[in-house]
Write an enzyme that holds these catalytic residues in place. Sequence first.
Site, short mmCIF file in Angstrom:
data_model
loop_
_atom_site.label_atom_id
_atom_site.label_comp_id
_atom_site.label_asym_id
_atom_site.label_seq_id
_atom_site.Cartn_x
_atom_site.Cartn_y
_atom_site.Cartn_z
N ARG A 33 0.98 -1.41 -0.18
CA ARG A 33 -0.02 0.01 -0.11
C ARG A 33 0.86 1.25 -0.24
NH1 ARG A 33 1.32 2.18 4.04
NH2 ARG A 33 0.18 4.15 3.61
N GLY A 34 0.13 2.45 -0.20
CA GLY A 34 1.00 3.51 -0.38
C GLY A 34 1.16 3.79 -1.73
N ALA A 35 0.79 5.09 -2.30
CA ALA A 35 0.51 5.22 -3.75
C ALA A 35 1.72 4.96 -4.46
CB ALA A 35 0.27 6.74 -4.04
N ARG A 57 -7.41 -0.67 -7.03
CA ARG A 57 -7.70 0.44 -6.20
C ARG A 57 -7.92 1.76 -7.14
NH1 ARG A 57 -4.36 1.48 -0.68
NH2 ARG A 57 -6.40 2.17 -0.32
N GLN A 78 -2.94 2.81 9.66
CA GLN A 78 -1.56 2.71 8.99
C GLN A 78 -0.56 3.80 10.00
OE1 GLN A 78 -4.59 3.17 7.65
NE2 GLN A 78 -4.37 2.56 5.48
N ASP A 112 -2.24 10.55 -2.63
CA ASP A 112 -2.40 9.65 -3.78
C ASP A 112 -2.80 10.06 -4.88
OD1 ASP A 112 -3.04 8.45 -0.76
OD2 ASP A 112 -2.89 6.71 -2.25
N ASN A 138 -5.72 12.10 -0.34
CA ASN A 138 -4.73 11.40 0.58
C ASN A 138 -5.90 10.74 1.53
OD1 ASN A 138 -2.27 10.58 1.43
ND2 ASN A 138 -2.53 11.80 3.24
N LYS A 139 -5.35 9.76 2.56
CA LYS A 139 -5.85 8.97 3.48
C LYS A 139 -7.03 9.68 4.07
CE LYS A 139 -5.97 5.56 3.88
NZ LYS A 139 -6.97 4.75 3.26
O1 MRU Z 1 -4.92 3.12 2.00
P1 MRU Z 1 -3.32 3.24 1.83
O2 MRU Z 1 -2.83 2.70 3.19
O3 MRU Z 1 -2.79 2.91 0.68
O4 MRU Z 1 -3.37 4.96 1.92
C1 MRU Z 1 -2.17 5.65 1.55
C2 MRU Z 1 -2.01 6.95 2.01
O5 MRU Z 1 -3.10 7.72 2.12
C3 MRU Z 1 -0.60 7.56 2.04
O6 MRU Z 1 -0.78 8.84 2.80
C4 MRU Z 1 -0.19 7.80 0.88
O7 MRU Z 1 -0.31 6.94 -0.45
C5 MRU Z 1 0.80 8.61 0.45
S1 MRU Z 1 2.25 7.47 -0.17
C6 MRU Z 1 3.79 7.86 0.14
#
Ligand code: MRU
Length: 359
Positions: A55-57, A101, A208, A249, A259-260
Amino acid sequence: MIDTGKTAFYENVRLSDDGDSVIIIDQTKLPNEEVYTELKSIEDFYHAISNLQVRGAPAIGICAGFALAVEAKRLSLIRDLSEAQFYEELHKAKCRIDSARPTAVNLIHMSDRVEKTALMNAGKGLSEIAAECLRESRLIQSEDAEMCFKIAQYGLSLVKSGYGILTHCNAGPLAASRYGTGLGALFLGKERGYDFHVYSDETRPLMQGARLTSYELHRAGIDVTVICDNMASIVMKQGKINACFVGCDRVAANGDTANKVGTSGVAILAKYYGIPFYVFCPSSTIDFDCSTGDNIVIEERGEEEISGLYFKKSVVPKGVKCYNPAFDVTDSKLITAIITEKGICRAPYKESLSQLFGK
Ligand code: MRU
């Protein structure tokens, strides 16, 4: 684990030497267990991304690039497969991965890049096409590590030793490469003798911040305190926070940032308390085709993530609905600066982003 000599980072997503598979650290098992999982088929990749094992963009972008390259190699070994059939199968695989996603644009950017590489090498024979896809996917990862380092350097120019930093979700090495994005300046600062006091929102519902951000920072010897999401206001009011650092994201052309979920609330609070709110953004996360945040698709995830996660029994009475948007969009008006690998952008973002990236 990669040891830079200063900070030791996990290899979160690694292409095997033969290009037949990818090994990921399963982020759903952290912080209690370090479990590595091997991904081979497109379905393996799809499930690892949609279940947040990776996970994470930027990390899911890298994983998507590898997924297509591994699939290209597998297809290239099928006897008597024509080039037309190869491209058809590869495109099907890309569509499947892209649907894992919807919000993080890196996923589509990187699968596009590998598919385009395959198309550009048409006529060279399937094994050469597959080899080019593997090369491109490795390049995506090494470019990401370079971008993260540059973002960390720019980020460090915005803070002083002794600062209290609030962060939301996880934008560290696990979510990208090496230094990560939103946490990169903190790791680099630590290497250079800075002291930071980081407050990490736990980040409901999947935690997270509590599970991953605190784990990464604590391992690196950076002072970190986990707070519940609804405590951001009081720590700001108590003067503990000098700046907010978050990842992203998808950033629209006008600077609106997905973002999250919970990030936009932190930005609103930061505005109220007069605290700078910084978004750390590799260029791979900017979507110039998306004019404003209103066009960003927000992923909606299962109700059980709210009602059941980490509890033996549901914490919500049976029959009560849960609503689980996984991201939100922070209005660009609330963002003090967007930090990219090419420099720091300030409002108006439509102009500053397009100028910096020549779009
Ligand atoms: O659902 P997730 O855990 O993939 O969400 C990730 C985020 O929102 C992060 O802040 C984002 O991807 C930044 S990654 C460097």
